[in-house]
Design an enzyme around this catalytic site. Structure first.
Site, mmCIF file in Angstrom:
data_model
loop_
_atom_site.group_PDB
_atom_site.id
_atom_site.type_symbol
_atom_site.label_atom_id
_atom_site.label_comp_id
_atom_site.label_asym_id
_atom_site.label_seq_id
_atom_site.Cartn_x
_atom_site.Cartn_y
_atom_site.Cartn_z
ATOM 1 N N SER A 182 0.801 -1.241 0.149
ATOM 2 C CA SER A 182 0.100 -0.024 0.001
ATOM 3 C C SER A 182 0.832 1.226 -0.125
ATOM 4 O O SER A 182 1.847 1.436 0.707
ATOM 5 C CB SER A 182 -0.999 0.060 1.060
ATOM 6 O OG SER A 182 -1.660 1.164 1.169
ATOM 7 N N THR A 220 -8.851 -1.335 2.669
ATOM 8 C CA THR A 220 -8.484 -1.783 1.445
ATOM 9 C C THR A 220 -9.103 -3.399 1.390
ATOM 10 O O THR A 220 -9.730 -3.943 2.337
ATOM 11 C CB THR A 220 -7.249 -1.507 0.945
ATOM 12 O OG1 THR A 220 -7.027 -1.736 -0.497
ATOM 13 C CG2 THR A 220 -6.153 -2.307 1.794
ATOM 14 N N LYS A 234 -13.652 -4.176 2.562
ATOM 15 C CA LYS A 234 -14.569 -2.929 2.306
ATOM 16 C C LYS A 234 -16.187 -3.163 2.776
ATOM 17 O O LYS A 234 -16.772 -2.229 3.249
ATOM 18 C CB LYS A 234 -14.404 -2.380 1.081
ATOM 19 C CG LYS A 234 -13.051 -1.758 0.436
ATOM 20 C CD LYS A 234 -12.937 -1.123 -0.785
ATOM 21 C CE LYS A 234 -11.606 -0.560 -0.991
ATOM 22 N NZ LYS A 234 -11.593 0.006 -2.307
ATOM 23 N N ASP A 265 -13.868 6.586 -2.948
ATOM 24 C CA ASP A 265 -13.193 5.789 -4.278
ATOM 25 C C ASP A 265 -14.057 6.553 -5.309
ATOM 26 O O ASP A 265 -13.187 6.817 -6.593
ATOM 27 C CB ASP A 265 -13.434 4.325 -4.404
ATOM 28 C CG ASP A 265 -12.332 3.436 -3.525
ATOM 29 O OD1 ASP A 265 -11.257 4.174 -3.369
ATOM 30 O OD2 ASP A 265 -12.529 2.396 -3.056
ATOM 31 N N ASN A 272 -18.560 -8.736 -15.601
ATOM 32 C CA ASN A 272 -18.036 -9.653 -14.369
ATOM 33 C C ASN A 272 -18.083 -11.255 -14.576
ATOM 34 O O ASN A 272 -18.584 -11.577 -15.341
ATOM 35 C CB ASN A 272 -18.798 -9.526 -13.054
ATOM 36 C CG ASN A 272 -17.776 -9.683 -11.825
ATOM 37 O OD1 ASN A 272 -17.215 -9.135 -11.351
ATOM 38 N ND2 ASN A 272 -18.151 -10.690 -10.949
ATOM 39 N N GLY A 316 -4.049 4.069 -12.373
ATOM 40 C CA GLY A 316 -4.862 4.177 -11.465
ATOM 41 C C GLY A 316 -4.325 5.226 -10.152
ATOM 42 O O GLY A 316 -4.871 5.732 -9.158
#
Length: 300
Positions: free
Chosen positions: A34, A81, A85, A121, A171, A264
């Site tokens: 992270s 994270t 979540k 987010d 998905n 990102g």
């Protein structure tokens, strides 16, 4: 800064002696990778706030214990994270609108006896998209890969809240999209559909009609990962936003074909800015300092 602490570390008497200034954390599993500590520590130091931000590795059955321990230690809050979540959402006593809609919390704010849950987010992604690609979600036709959990669910909700023209959720497991599709249909009736990632022809057709592709799967974290969609889907006029924070085969192929591409890191930066504002509502974070720290962390 230590690599990370564990639940056992937090419960020991030694922890507060080792980390007397620790008041913020990111909780996850895995967590060593992270970049949130570098990002948030830069903001804290620039603002002159004498607080440390740490990583915490929580085992599968330790998440709730870790959260309550952090509160007991006087922490102001925490980021959350993968894979916690949704469990963070279940723990929160009060939720912001995006967290409530998405069933996902990435930021805790501890206020007295209450645990507040927020999701930065979606707004972080929207800001990064606007700044890096000069795009908004409003009125766009969008394909979102990896909508079944984590950040993908939050971004799907953000697309609906900003009234996208159309949203195709892709998905591997369609059943995971049932609840999300029903939820989003109340905000954008007729605008949301779903596809299996195994339906290559369907994904290509959907992408050909789209203006924006959002890549929210874990594919690309490793160099030998396959592409998250058939390369035939990458048509002229398609913008690609890949949530992976390093250069990936998808990003390179899209650039080679002349498409607009972003990774990102911008979303990570802006969701972090949003979290800082929630913890310190009267202080504005130094975005430049945070961006520099994030760039340095990415290069190391």
């Amino acid at each position: 800064m230590n690599g990370y602490y564990t639940c056992s570390d937090l419960l020991s008497e030694e922890f507060r002696r080792r980390e007397p200034r620790a008041r913020l954390a990111v909780i996850g599993n895995p967590i060593a990778h992270s970049k949130s500590p570098q990002l948030q520590q830069a903001a804290l130091d620039a603002a002159g706030i004498p607080v440390s931000y740490i990583r915490v590795l929580a085992g599968e059955d330790e998440f709730e214990t870790v959260v309550h321990r952090l509160r007991g230690l006087g922490f102001f809050g925490a980021n959350v994270t993968v894979p916690f979540k949704k469990r963070a959402w279940a723990m929160a006593m009060r939720l912001d609108p995006l967290a409530e809609l998405s069933g996902s919390v990435n930021t805790f704010i501890f206020r007295g006896d209450e645990i507040e849950g927020a999701n930065t987010d979606g707004p972080g992604f929207s800001t990064a998209l606007r700044q890096e690609m000069n795009l908004t979600l409003h009125s766009r036709r969008i394909v979102l890969l990896g909508a079944g959990g984590g950040a993908g669910t939050s971004l799907a909700c953000q697309c609906a809240l900003e009234r996208c023209a159309g949203l195709v959720l892709v998905n591997r497991t369609l059943e995971k999209l049932d609840g999300l599709c029903a939820q989003l249909a109340r905000h954008r009736p007729g605008a949301v559909s779903r596809l299996s990632s195994e339906d290559a022809a369907g994904v290509i057709r959907a992408a050909k009609k789209a203006e924006l592709l959002i890549q929210a799967t874990s594919l690309g974290l490793r160099e030998d990962d396959p592409l998250p969609l058939p390369q035939e889907a990458l048509h002229p006029g398609l913008a690609v936003y890949d949530l992976v924070t390093h250069d990936t085969p998808l990003q390179r192929l899209a650039r080679k074909r002349g498409l607009r591409v972003a990774g990102g890191e911008g979303m990570l930066l802006h969701q972090g800015i949003g979290a800082f504002r929630l913890w310190f509502p009267n202080r504005e974070p130094d975005a430049d300092a945070m961006a520099k720290a994030l760039a340095a962390a990415s290069e190391s």
